[in-house]
Write a protein that holds these residues in place. Structure first.
Motif, PDB file in Angstrom:
ATOM      1  N   SER A   1     -58.804-115.470 -26.428  1.00 52.57           N
ATOM      2  CA  SER A   1     -59.615-116.032 -25.345  1.00 52.57           C
ATOM      3  C   SER A   1     -59.392-117.547 -25.217  1.00 52.57           C
ATOM      4  CB  SER A   1     -61.094-115.714 -25.556  1.00 52.57           C
ATOM      5  OG  SER A   1     -61.575-116.328 -26.717  1.00 52.57           O
ATOM      6  N   LEU A   2     -59.092-118.210 -26.332  1.00 47.34           N
ATOM      7  CA  LEU A   2     -58.773-119.644 -26.243  1.00 47.34           C
ATOM      8  C   LEU A   2     -57.488-119.852 -25.450  1.00 47.34           C
ATOM      9  CD1 LEU A   2     -59.441-121.134 -29.816  1.00 47.34           C
ATOM     10  CD2 LEU A   2     -60.899-121.246 -27.805  1.00 47.34           C
TER      11      LEU A   2
ATOM     12  N   ARG B 216     -56.244-117.772 -23.223  1.00 44.76           N
ATOM     13  CA  ARG B 216     -56.505-117.421 -21.823  1.00 44.76           C
ATOM     14  C   ARG B 216     -57.168-118.581 -21.088  1.00 44.76           C
ATOM     15  NH1 ARG B 216     -59.740-112.628 -19.982  1.00 44.76           N
ATOM     16  NH2 ARG B 216     -61.066-113.265 -21.691  1.00 44.76           N
ATOM     17  N   ALA B 217     -58.160-119.186 -21.765  1.00 41.44           N
ATOM     18  CA  ALA B 217     -58.868-120.309 -21.150  1.00 41.44           C
ATOM     19  C   ALA B 217     -57.899-121.455 -20.863  1.00 41.44           C
ATOM     20  CB  ALA B 217     -60.002-120.777 -22.057  1.00 41.44           C
ATOM     21  N   ALA B 218     -57.040-121.759 -21.857  1.00 43.18           N
ATOM     22  CA  ALA B 218     -56.091-122.860 -21.681  1.00 43.18           C
ATOM     23  C   ALA B 218     -55.149-122.581 -20.513  1.00 43.18           C
ATOM     24  CB  ALA B 218     -55.297-123.079 -22.966  1.00 43.18           C
ATOM     25  N   LEU B 219     -54.650-121.340 -20.438  1.00 44.07           N
ATOM     26  CA  LEU B 219     -53.731-120.992 -19.339  1.00 44.07           C
ATOM     27  C   LEU B 219     -54.445-121.069 -17.989  1.00 44.07           C
ATOM     28  CD1 LEU B 219     -51.742-118.020 -20.904  1.00 44.07           C
ATOM     29  CD2 LEU B 219     -50.900-120.331 -20.396  1.00 44.07           C
ATOM     30  N   SER B 220     -55.715-120.623 -17.959  1.00 44.87           N
ATOM     31  CA  SER B 220     -56.445-120.650 -16.687  1.00 44.87           C
ATOM     32  C   SER B 220     -56.658-122.079 -16.200  1.00 44.87           C
ATOM     33  CB  SER B 220     -57.791-119.938 -16.817  1.00 44.87           C
ATOM     34  OG  SER B 220     -58.758-120.778 -17.433  1.00 44.87           O
ATOM     35  N   MET B 221     -56.676-123.040 -17.129  1.00 46.37           N
ATOM     36  CA  MET B 221     -56.860-124.434 -16.729  1.00 46.37           C
ATOM     37  C   MET B 221     -55.528-125.120 -16.448  1.00 46.37           C
ATOM     38  SD  MET B 221     -60.059-125.648 -19.113  1.00 46.37           S
ATOM     39  CE  MET B 221     -59.395-125.160 -20.684  1.00 46.37           C
ATOM     40  N   GLY B 222     -54.421-124.365 -16.571  1.00 45.46           N
ATOM     41  CA  GLY B 222     -53.125-124.904 -16.176  1.00 45.46           C
ATOM     42  C   GLY B 222     -52.278-125.425 -17.313  1.00 45.46           C
ATOM     43  N   ALA B 223     -52.600-125.061 -18.567  1.00 45.73           N
ATOM     44  CA  ALA B 223     -51.813-125.542 -19.705  1.00 45.73           C
ATOM     45  C   ALA B 223     -50.378-125.041 -19.599  1.00 45.73           C
ATOM     46  CB  ALA B 223     -52.435-125.071 -21.014  1.00 45.73           C
TER      47      ALA B 223
ATOM     48  N   GLN C  13     -47.983-127.464 -23.962  1.00 46.78           N
ATOM     49  CA  GLN C  13     -49.380-127.841 -24.201  1.00 46.78           C
ATOM     50  C   GLN C  13     -50.107-126.744 -24.957  1.00 46.78           C
ATOM     51  OE1 GLN C  13     -50.477-128.714 -20.128  1.00 46.78           O
ATOM     52  NE2 GLN C  13     -50.864-130.861 -20.628  1.00 46.78           N
TER      53      GLN C  13
ATOM     54  N   ARG D  15     -51.544-128.116 -28.326  1.00 46.48           N
ATOM     55  CA  ARG D  15     -52.966-128.407 -28.214  1.00 46.48           C
ATOM     56  C   ARG D  15     -53.855-127.232 -28.611  1.00 46.48           C
ATOM     57  NH1 ARG D  15     -53.247-132.730 -24.586  1.00 46.48           N
ATOM     58  NH2 ARG D  15     -55.403-132.962 -25.226  1.00 46.48           N
ATOM     59  N   VAL D  16     -53.309-126.008 -28.588  1.00 48.70           N
ATOM     60  CA  VAL D  16     -54.152-124.841 -28.879  1.00 48.70           C
ATOM     61  C   VAL D  16     -53.654-124.067 -30.107  1.00 48.70           C
ATOM     62  CG1 VAL D  16     -55.167-122.722 -27.968  1.00 48.70           C
ATOM     63  CG2 VAL D  16     -54.738-124.648 -26.434  1.00 48.70           C
TER      64      VAL D  16
ATOM     65  N   PRO E 171     -53.394-126.377 -33.668  1.00 51.34           N
ATOM     66  CA  PRO E 171     -54.671-126.660 -34.343  1.00 51.34           C
ATOM     67  C   PRO E 171     -55.434-125.397 -34.722  1.00 51.34           C
ATOM     68  CG  PRO E 171     -54.729-127.440 -32.058  1.00 51.34           C
ATOM     69  CD  PRO E 171     -53.327-127.031 -32.340  1.00 51.34           C
ATOM     70  N   ALA E 172     -55.378-124.353 -33.875  1.00 47.17           N
ATOM     71  CA  ALA E 172     -56.147-123.141 -34.174  1.00 47.17           C
ATOM     72  C   ALA E 172     -55.611-122.424 -35.406  1.00 47.17           C
ATOM     73  CB  ALA E 172     -56.145-122.205 -32.968  1.00 47.17           C
TER      74      ALA E 172
END
Lengths: 252, 285
Positions: free
Chosen positions: A151-152, A154-161, A165, A169-170, A173-174
């Motif tokens: 889900s992290l 998915r969220a990043a991709l939905s915001m245009g990552a 990136q 960025r995801v 660190p995760a």
């Protein structure tokens, strides 16, 4: 809370003191021959001389060099391979069981082969340290990247990552806490393997020194080297634990 | 007030901002036991400034439809147009998401979470701070800007997720059961906030929910789904201006609509239960 903490430390210090007292009592009453177990003051005396003269630096630097080279190369390759494997489910299904099976092989059994191939000196220790450290890193890295919360992503991709990136960025660190845990295991096991290998077949290093002192019947100096080795191992382990805890606190 | 039947998916009025045409999603190979139809051919049009709720039994495909609209999943057939352009992937300039689970990055504090989203969207670095602060003000979370997600309650996390979606300044926000994990009171308060937001900002929102009351309270139109394999069964209109008041929550009008929705969904939910948990359905019969 503070009172409780003081109590805990008091018990710990008391135990160490009791062991030293027991050691002293055994040697003072002549229960054990001083050649096998010299009195504490004799060991302390040798340790002081060893530290003052600086002769411990040479074996220490040999061990640290072997450990450093094998740990750094194993970690870097483990991270790269772990990441590449985790990218495709099929590759994971192919390689993960193989790597896990290899991980369960007691690598120290390969020491004779490494001595044959890389010589009795530094080379064989680096090779052993490397194979010991590589597997926990590659396995934990593969799992870490595979189990990053979808889900992290998915969220990043939905915001245009972008893909880069997403990685920096995801994913990075995760997956860091689990990667650090693997690295901590690699660190400790490779250090122990290298020290052990040095006592079996070597030209230098802390393990070599410990074995050689016994051969030369200088047991007090052997114990002094043992003390140095324990202190160094504890410092490295403490640092690893601290970094591991920091990673878990900060990134999960 | 309710409009049912074949043309249920077609909203009247000029150029809708979202058009889903005969969208279908299935998994596996047809004819094999692994074949699952998640969503049957469904059509839906959403106009600018409208809040449409999708409601239906579990597994009816409402979240699938939302993800397809947002470009996070691809339909097996059919197409979605957003602002007249076909959707082929995420459209971060036009569509923001609020997910059910917290998708805040646990290693970043509240404000850095929002700034990271803005960076992903391609916003100029100089604007990040101001945009993030502005969005946090709107949801009342500015005082918590230096907190880590784990230090926040479930409701606060969802406020931050909402702030992140708002900061992206998209015309459309898609919400997938954003309040499902929250307690009833928090859910009501956040619902009121969404209604106020809608009245102020003219955003278009598609909102997936399980709650009948939430659907009627928030939506301009509620699309109900049939049991799996789901399709849109009918659409109910809620003719009440935003921002909706607390009085509307307890009004006769709301409970009538709620009951109407319940009637529509009742059989579908029962059908879902019967196919999934037969012993349970018998115990209830």
């Amino acid at each position: 809370m503070i009172a409780r903490r003081i109590a805990i430390h008091a018990v710990q210090a008391g135990l160490v003191f009791a062991l030293l007292a027991l050691w002293w009592w055994i040697t003072a009453t002549g229960q054990v021959h001083p050649f096998v177990l010299p009195p504490p003051m004799a060991v302390l005396d040798r340790l002081g001389k060893l530290l003052a003269s600086g002769t411990f630096w040479s074996p220490l630097s040999i061990t640290m060099w072997e450990f450093g080279v094998s740990f750094v190369t194993a970690t870097l390759l483990g991270l790269v391979f772990g990441f590449l494997i985790s990218r495709r489910r099929l590759v994971v299904r192919t390689f993960d069981p193989l790597l896990a099976a290899l991980y369960s092989v007691p690598m120290v059994l390969l020491l004779p082969l490494f001595v044959l191939t890389f010589g009795v000196g530094v080379g064989s220790k680096i090779a052993l340290g490397f194979v010991v450290a590589f597997f926990p890193v590659v396995l934990s890295t593969t799992t870490a990247f595979l189990t990053v919360d979808a889900s992290l992503q998915r969220a990043a991709l939905s915001m245009g990552a972008s893909q880069s990136q997403l990685f920096v960025r995801v994913l990075l660190p995760a997956s860091l806490p689990m990667v650090l845990s693997g690295m901590r295991i690699a660190l400790i096991t490779s250090l122990l393997s290298i020290l052990g290998a040095e006592t079996i077949a070597s030209l230098g290093g802390l393990g070599h020194e410990i074995f050689a002192r016994v051969e030369y019947m200088q047991t007090a100096e052997m114990y002094a080297y043992l003390a140095i080795t324990v202190i160094v191992a504890m410092m490295i382990n403490g640092l690893a634990l601290w970094i591991d805890a920091w990673g878990r606190r900060k990134f999960s | 007030m309710s409009q049912t039947g074949f043309h249920a998916g077609q909203a009247d009025g000029p150029d809708p901002i979202i058009v889903a045409r005969d969208v279908r999603q299935s998994f596996g190979v047809p004819g094999t036991p692994g074949h699952v139809v998640a969503l049957q051919d469904s059509s839906l049009s959403v106009h600018a400034g409208e809040l449409v709720c999708l409601i239906g039994p579990s597994g009816c495909g409402k979240s699938s439809l939302l993800n397809i609209i947002g470009g996070l999943a691809r339909p097996t057939s059919g197409e979605v147009l957003v602002k007249g352009r076909p959707v082929n992937g995420p459209m971060p300039k036009d569509i923001a998401f609020v997910f059910q689970e917290s998708t805040l990055f646990p290693w970043l504090d509240v404000i850095d979470n929002i700034k990271t989203g803005l960076e992903f969207q391609g916003v100029d670095r100089a604007q990040l701070e101001d945009r993030a602060i502005e969005a946090l003000k709107v949801v009342g979370m500015l005082d918590f800007r230096n907190h880590l997600p784990r230090q926040l309650s479930g409701g606060m996390k969802q406020r931050v997720q909402l702030a992140r979606a708002l900061s992206l300044d998209t015309d459309i926000i898609l919400m997938d059961e954003p309040f499902a994990a929250l307690d009833e009171q928090t859910r009501m308060v956040l619902g009121e906030d969404i209604s106020v937001l809608l009245a102020r900002s003219h955003k278009t929102i598609v909102f997936v929910t399980h709650s009948l009351v939430e659907a009627v309270f928030l939506a301009d139109r509620v699309a109900t789904f049939t049991a799996r394999p789901g399709r849109i069964k009918s659409i109910i209109e809620v003719d009440e201006p935003h921002p909706r008041s607390r009085e509307f929550m307890t009004s006769e009008k709301l409970s009538v609509l709620r009951n109407e929705l319940y009637e529509l969904l009742h059989d579908e939910v029962r059908r879902t239960m019967e196919s999934a948990e037969r012993p349970m359905a018998q115990a209830f019969a």
